[in-house]
Design a protein around this motif. Structure first.
Motif, PDB file in Angstrom:
ATOM      1  N   HIS A  31      -8.889  10.203  -9.910  1.00 23.92           N
ATOM      2  CA  HIS A  31      -9.243  11.502  -9.346  1.00 23.92           C
ATOM      3  C   HIS A  31      -9.949  11.295  -8.011  1.00 23.92           C
ATOM      4  CE1 HIS A  31     -13.042  10.436 -11.376  1.00 23.92           C
ATOM      5  NE2 HIS A  31     -13.613  11.107 -10.391  1.00 23.92           N
ATOM      6  N   ALA A  33     -12.607  13.475  -5.333  1.00 23.86           N
ATOM      7  CA  ALA A  33     -13.445  14.642  -5.044  1.00 23.86           C
ATOM      8  C   ALA A  33     -14.146  14.376  -3.721  1.00 23.86           C
ATOM      9  CB  ALA A  33     -14.469  14.860  -6.152  1.00 23.86           C
ATOM     10  N   ARG A  35     -16.854  16.075  -0.551  1.00 24.89           N
ATOM     11  CA  ARG A  35     -17.787  17.081  -0.050  1.00 24.89           C
ATOM     12  C   ARG A  35     -18.241  16.652   1.333  1.00 24.89           C
ATOM     13  NH1 ARG A  35     -15.907  19.387  -3.608  1.00 24.89           N
ATOM     14  NH2 ARG A  35     -16.855  20.355  -5.418  1.00 24.89           N
ATOM     15  N   TRP A 115     -17.388   5.290  -3.785  1.00 23.22           N
ATOM     16  CA  TRP A 115     -17.843   6.420  -2.988  1.00 23.22           C
ATOM     17  C   TRP A 115     -17.793   5.999  -1.526  1.00 23.22           C
ATOM     18  CZ3 TRP A 115     -19.065   5.313  -7.790  1.00 23.22           C
ATOM     19  CH2 TRP A 115     -19.047   6.357  -8.716  1.00 23.22           C
ATOM     20  N   THR A 131     -16.632  10.962  -0.201  1.00 22.98           N
ATOM     21  CA  THR A 131     -15.416  11.031  -1.008  1.00 22.98           C
ATOM     22  C   THR A 131     -15.578  10.127  -2.216  1.00 22.98           C
ATOM     23  OG1 THR A 131     -14.088  11.385   0.989  1.00 22.98           O
ATOM     24  CG2 THR A 131     -12.906  10.726  -1.006  1.00 22.98           C
ATOM     25  N   GLU A 132     -15.364  10.697  -3.385  1.00 22.88           N
ATOM     26  CA  GLU A 132     -15.389   9.923  -4.629  1.00 22.88           C
ATOM     27  C   GLU A 132     -13.959   9.651  -5.034  1.00 22.88           C
ATOM     28  OE1 GLU A 132     -17.841  10.939  -8.293  1.00 22.88           O
ATOM     29  OE2 GLU A 132     -15.812  11.479  -8.958  1.00 22.88           O
ATOM     30  N   ARG A 133     -13.644   8.388  -5.246  1.00 23.42           N
ATOM     31  CA  ARG A 133     -12.343   7.974  -5.770  1.00 23.42           C
ATOM     32  C   ARG A 133     -12.618   7.290  -7.105  1.00 23.42           C
ATOM     33  NH1 ARG A 133      -8.219   8.572  -2.487  1.00 23.42           N
ATOM     34  NH2 ARG A 133      -8.622   8.970  -0.290  1.00 23.42           N
TER      35      ARG A 133
END
Length: 147
Positions: A31, A33, A35, A115, A131-133
């Motif tokens: 996933h 996400a 911000r 991150w 960005t979180e992967r």
């Protein structure tokens, strides 16, 4: 009668658990996400704050304590302690004051991830993009997080 009821309850619980596993396997392991926030601080100040891991508990409510570990291959390593337990991290990449990449540094965990912190200057300060992967390896965790 009680044996039959017990057998039915057990069968129901096993069926529910199998459904959770099947749904978990059907969800994606990976996933992303992201911000971003605009800040009225210079890039170097923001980078200094986010890369000062030992002081995280002073500005991150979810972090109770940080223990610094010995470097490995020139990479900073640390453990964050929160109400959810402890998590080891490693700084994979650091390019002062523009970019830093941290990752979970544990084996045999049900999840992992990295991150990516990117800082770009603006007229009023800078913009911080995070960005979180992430990866969730355990299908039960995938079900719990993904539903």
């Amino acid at each position: 009668m009680l044996k039959t009821l017990g057998l039915l309850v057990t069968l129901l619980l096993v069926t529910i658990f199998l459904i959770i596993i099947i749904i978990g396997y059907s969800l994606p392991k990976d996933h992303v996400a992201a911000r971003a926030v605009s800040l009225r601080q210079p890039s170097a100040d923001v980078f200094a704050l986010i890369s000062n891991f030992k002081d995280e508990p002073s500005w991150r409510a979810d972090v109770q304590q940080v223990k610094m570990l010995p470097e490995r291959d020139g990479h900073t390593r640390f453990i964050e302690k929160s109400k959810n337990g402890t998590m080891p991290f490693e700084v994979e990449e650091s390019a002062l004051p523009w970019r830093m990449v941290t990752r979970i540094d544990g084996k045999n965990l049900p999840f992992g991830g990295r991150w990516i912190f990117e800082i770009s200057p603006t007229a009023d300060g800078c913009r911080l993009n995070i960005t979180e992967r992430g990866e969730v390896y355990n299908p039960v965790f995938r079900f719990l997080i993904g539903t």
